[in-house]
Design an enzyme around this catalytic site. Structure first.
Site, PDB file in Angstrom:
ATOM      1  CG  HIS A 142      -1.863   1.162   1.274  1.00 28.03           C
ATOM      2  ND1 HIS A 142      -2.392   1.632   2.447  1.00 28.03           N
ATOM      3  CD2 HIS A 142      -2.344   1.968   0.309  1.00 28.03           C
ATOM      4  CE1 HIS A 142      -3.164   2.676   2.202  1.00 28.03           C
ATOM      5  NE2 HIS A 142      -3.147   2.905   0.918  1.00 28.03           N
ATOM      6  CG  HIS A 184      -0.075   6.325  -0.563  1.00 23.39           C
ATOM      7  ND1 HIS A 184      -0.850   7.417  -0.278  1.00 23.39           N
ATOM      8  CD2 HIS A 184      -0.906   5.250  -0.456  1.00 23.39           C
ATOM      9  CE1 HIS A 184      -2.090   7.042  -0.016  1.00 23.39           C
ATOM     10  NE2 HIS A 184      -2.154   5.728  -0.105  1.00 23.39           N
ATOM     11  CG  HIS A 229      -4.386   3.549  -3.952  1.00 27.66           C
ATOM     12  ND1 HIS A 229      -5.616   4.117  -3.702  1.00 27.66           N
ATOM     13  CD2 HIS A 229      -3.673   3.681  -2.799  1.00 27.66           C
ATOM     14  CE1 HIS A 229      -5.647   4.587  -2.470  1.00 27.66           C
ATOM     15  NE2 HIS A 229      -4.479   4.345  -1.900  1.00 27.66           N
ATOM     16  CG  ASN A 275      -6.961   2.546   0.363  1.00 27.69           C
ATOM     17  OD1 ASN A 275      -6.209   2.806   1.300  1.00 27.69           O
ATOM     18  ND2 ASN A 275      -8.145   3.136   0.220  1.00 27.69           N
ATOM     19  CB  ILE A 292      -8.261   7.874   0.698  1.00 27.30           C
ATOM     20  CG1 ILE A 292      -8.523   7.635   2.178  1.00 27.30           C
ATOM     21  CG2 ILE A 292      -8.365   6.571  -0.064  1.00 27.30           C
ATOM     22  CD1 ILE A 292      -8.607   8.822   3.014  1.00 27.30           C
TER      23      ILE A 292
END
Length: 869
Positions: free
Chosen positions: A530, A535, A722, A726, A869
């Site tokens: 993740h 990110h 993602h 997520n 997010i």
């Protein structure tokens, strides 16, 4: 020609225009000066001082080539102070008229000057009845600050055209180049909110050594020992205790979510900001954590039984009325805590029911589906971390760790451990027919295991071996738990193998073994699958795109929607999630070594391996190359929901990117001769991912094929990858026994009190081993926030209208949107197919994480365009 088409056109012609903007509201105010801007602006306007002016810039006429296109007379926005309250909190429209004559030519840009104290958000400027052109649209979508913040520079916005650098009209080239120079900044000083600068920095802001050595953390990036992608530069001063670390002594700014610099156009929208303020992720440490601690203090014990924890979701935990009233009255509760305190006359703490246990209609009644071996294995294919399992190519499994440092780390599994459970096959036959798979969290954990186990955590490195059955489901056949030799790392691993059992103390031990595996998988998922692999790795692409590609560049236009909110959420993560003593360190087993571990894994990160077909091939899941959906039969596990749905999405993205890029780049030479594109790719490799700049696998960006491949990977990471790792966090991890984040005791050994307790009371021993009550409540609350789809989510295949004036790209994007709609229907159909047992599993949770469109909240489905997010 002009006069015949537009008979009203004369030497002096008025071009009517509509300006759409949003003024600052209370939620946008950051400081006292902003509160004063409204009255001051009103007084100024009353005195005849105009506040916002706009000037057209010609795309084909110039008086002085060195100064760019001819600039028209300024017009100002009238009646700034007479906007009604409805407009104040939404869009405001202003009608103006620009002067035009035939000598001016075609408007190609607009200069905007703001002399208001406060900024405003400029959405669009639309010119009507432009002689020879009709309507010209300027899509701005940017905050415009007072012109004194950037002396000598009015804001420039280009008409909604797309130009390769060499196609840019000569009068606009100066503005195109100057705008990029402003966005790159000069690399100096602390950045302010109006700077609009995109620049790089090391991850040197995770620790807080000024508050104590226990909060010091290594600088990630810029060294062979701790390589890392770059993050956005803030320019804050160094800490007093460590000049290599950036100070975290930042002021609390009322009304803003960010205590570190994030370019204003990268910050959350008003609606998204409202969502975040409601669930108050940033306020977690200040407000929610004390509340959670108080809840724990009010409960007489830790979780002792499954019934205890199930109460959180089905009936709620009963708390003493007086204590709760005192708690609610004395602590400023954000919406999330108010929501879990149900106002039905009873003092209860109650969370939403995670999907993995929604099949339970009341309280826990054994057995439950989440505890089965089938579900344990299925979640490796269709859970929240379906990207680690790989084909086992040799038995027993081997280690890649340096034996000079770590001694013998190969597996101690034997044929006798597993052969009885291979449906009649020998180990050799199972290997030859590619029926053995492994979830391997051994080599990633061993280098840190000794240090981790000096903390409250007590855990192991793990290997879980699985067998592929004839119905395409997996069953676990062995789990190996390894610790380091007590006399030193160089003496190798001390390992023990556990095999499936359903009853008695052996069944209890098997359940604990699966829990240790889940602890490792949960930590790897959060930190690597993740955080790192989506990110962190995508932020350098965002920065390089804004620094080197003009807003009118075709590659900027295709990538820009996939960067929305990413810098903002990453900045918040560095403040409260991945920082020293942050929520991830508090919640997941690696603790203070979490980010350091992710740096170690980054050493093996390969950009090309992020392509889903390459990833499946590398993990041995696919035999040979997967070049189209016709090659799905090359998957060894036919019913692999993440892979099957993911490949459908992957090839839809790839086709969209190929059709789009091929419209602008007709030949490889055009890729090679595009200076912005080449500068973008060079900076990305050498700076953004500078610690890996010498890797041979980087595309050279010399061909159209390389451009298509690279853009497809970027979009895949930011959207589907993602989403897959997520938005299922609460569905599976919101129920802590299914995916515990920590272990606090080692496996009980015969002859010990712990073993006797396990024989007598499995549930009590289980909850003494996994995540504590406090960290359970903390983790559940965090993953609930992270799993929510926002109110203003923009999903894959969606984007704002009028994003380009080129008809063919609009048409191929529509085809992309339509293909995604087809994929949705295909996923629905597959989820209903009873023969595909991995799509819903024993817990009856359909695989929807790669469903293209989603719903607000904890829907467990939908692929946003970006990491938001």
């Amino acid at each position: 020609m002009f006069k015949s088409m537009f008979p009203m056109a004369t030497d002096k012609h008025k071009i009517p225009a509509t300006v759409v903007l949003m003024r600052k509201t209370m939620s946008d105010y950051n400081d006292l000066g902003d509160w004063l801007s409204g009255p001051a602006d009103t007084i100024g306007e009353g005195l005849g001082i105009q506040k916002v002016s706009l000037q057209l810039v010609s795309a084909d006429k110039t008086e002085d080539p060195s100064k760019g296109g001819k600039v028209g007379a300024p017009v100002t926005l009238p009646n700034w102070n007479t906007i009604d309250s409805e407009q104040l909190y939404g869009e405001s429209k202003f009608n103006v008229n620009f002067e035009w004559n035939e000598d001016f030519g075609t408007p190609g840009a607009i200069l905007v000057r703001n002399t208001h104290h406060g900024e405003f958000y400029l959405k669009t400027v639309t010119l009507e009845n432009v002689p020879g052109r009709g309507q010209i649209l300027f899509v701005c979508n940017s905050w415009v600050y007072n012109h004194k913040n950037v002396p000598g520079h009015d804001r420039i916005f280009f008409a909604n055209k797309t130009y390769l650098p060499h196609e840019t009209p000569e009068p606009l080239r100066k503005y195109r180049e100057e705008e990029l120079r402003i966005l790159r900044g000069n690399g100096k000083g602390e950045l302010k909110e109006w700077d609009r600068v995109y620049d790089y920095a090391l991850y040197n802001d995770l620790g807080d050594p000024d508050k104590g050595s226990q909060l010091a953390r290594p600088v990630l990036g810029g060294s062979a020992k701790y390589p890392y992608p770059r993050r956005g530069r803030t320019g804050r001063k160094p800490s007093k205790s460590d000049p290599n670390s950036e100070s975290r002594d930042f002021p609390e700014l009322p009304g803003t979510m960010y205590n570190v610099y994030v370019p204003r156009d990268e910050q959350f929208s008003r609606l998204k900001k409202s969502d975040f303020n409601a669930y108050n992720l940033k306020g977690f440490l200040h407000d929610i954590m004390p509340t959670v601690q108080a809840i724990v203090n009010l409960t007489p014990k830790e979780f002792d039984t499954f019934k205890d924890i199930d109460e959180l979701y089905f009936n709620g935990i009963q708390l003493p009325t007086d204590a709760v009233n005192q708690l609610v009255n004395n602590i400023p509760l954000p919406l999330m805590i108010k929501e879990i305190f149900r106002s039905d006359g009873e003092q209860l703490v109650k969370f939403p029911v995670p999907q993995v246990i929604q099949g339970i209609k009341s309280l826990y009644t054994p057995p439950t589906a989440w505890r089965t071996d089938e579900e344990f294995a299925r979640e490796m294919l269709a859970g929240v971390n379906p990207i680690v399992i790989r084909l086992l190519k040799e038995f027993p499994p081997t280690s890649n760790l340096d034996p000079e440092v770590y001694g013998h780390q190969n597996s101690s599994m034997t044929k006798q451990d597993i052969e009885y459970n291979l449906d009649g096959l020998s180990v050799e036959e199972a290997l030859r027919t590619k029926r053995l798979f492994i979830l391997d969290h051994h080599d990633t954990v061993i280098p840190y295991l000794r240090r981790i186990n000096t903390t409250e955590t007590k855990t192991y490195a793990s290997r879980a071996l699985l067998f592929l059955r004839g119905d395409n489901t997996l069953k676990p056949v062995a789990i190996e738990l390894s610790s380091l030799h007590p006399e030193g790392d160089k003496f190798g691993a001390a390992s023990k193998v556990y095999t499936p059992a359903q009853h008695g103390v052996e069944g209890s031990i098997w359940q604990l073994a699966k829990a240790y595996v889940a602890v490792n998988d949960g930590g790897y998922h959060q930190l690597i699958s993740h955080w790192l692999n989506t990110h962190a790795v995508i932020e350098p692409f965002l920065i390089a795109t804004n620094r080197q590609l003009s807003v009118v560049h075709p590659i900027y236009k295709i990538l820009h929607p996939h960067f929305r909110d990413t810098m903002a959420i990453n900045a918040l993560a560095r403040e409260i999630l991945v920082n020293a003593d942050g929520l991830l360190e508090k919640t997941f087993y690696p603790g203070k070594y979490s980010m350091e571990m992710s740096s170690e894994i980054y050493k093996s990160w390969n950009f090309l391996d992020q392509a889903l077909p390459n990833d499946l091939k590398k993990r041995g899941i696919a035999v040979g190359d997967i070049n189209s959906l016709d090659d799905l039969d090359r998957l060894l596990i036919k019913d692999y929901p993440y892979a099957v749905d993911g490949l459908k999405i992957w090839f839809a993205i790839e086709k969209w990117v190929r059709d789009y890029c091929s419209f602008y780049y007709k030949r490889d030479e055009m890729v090679q001769q595009d200076p912005e594109l080449q500068a973008w790719w060079k900076e990305l490799r050498e700076v953004g991912h500078g610690d890996k700049k010498h890797e041979p696998w980087w595309p050279k960006m010399q061909t159209l094929k390389e451009l298509i491949e690279s853009c497809t990977i970027i979009i895949w990471i930011a959207s589907a990858l993602h989403a897959a790792v997520n938005f299922g966090q609460y569905a599976y991890g919101g129920y802590s026994p299914n995916r515990p984040t920590q272990s606090r005791r080692f496996m009980p050994e015969k002859g010990t009190p712990e073993y006797a307790e396990l024989e007598k009371n499995f549930e009590k021993a289980f909850f003494k081993t996994i995540t504590s009550q406090l960290n359970c409540l903390t983790g559940v609350t965090v993953v609930e926030v992270l799993s929510r789809h926002a109110t203003d989510e923009v999903y894959l295949g969606q984007r704002e209208p009028d994003w380009t004036t080129d008809a063919e790209p609009v048409a191929v994007f529509k085809a992309f949107h339509d293909r995604l709609a087809e994929i949705e229907e295909e996923i629905i159909s597959m989820n209903k197919d009873k023969k595909l047992k991995n799509r819903v599993g024993p817990v009856n949770v359909p695989y929807t994480l790669l469903f293209p469109t989603g719903e607000v909240g904890l829907s467990g489905k939908g692929i946003p365009n970006s990491i938001s997010i």
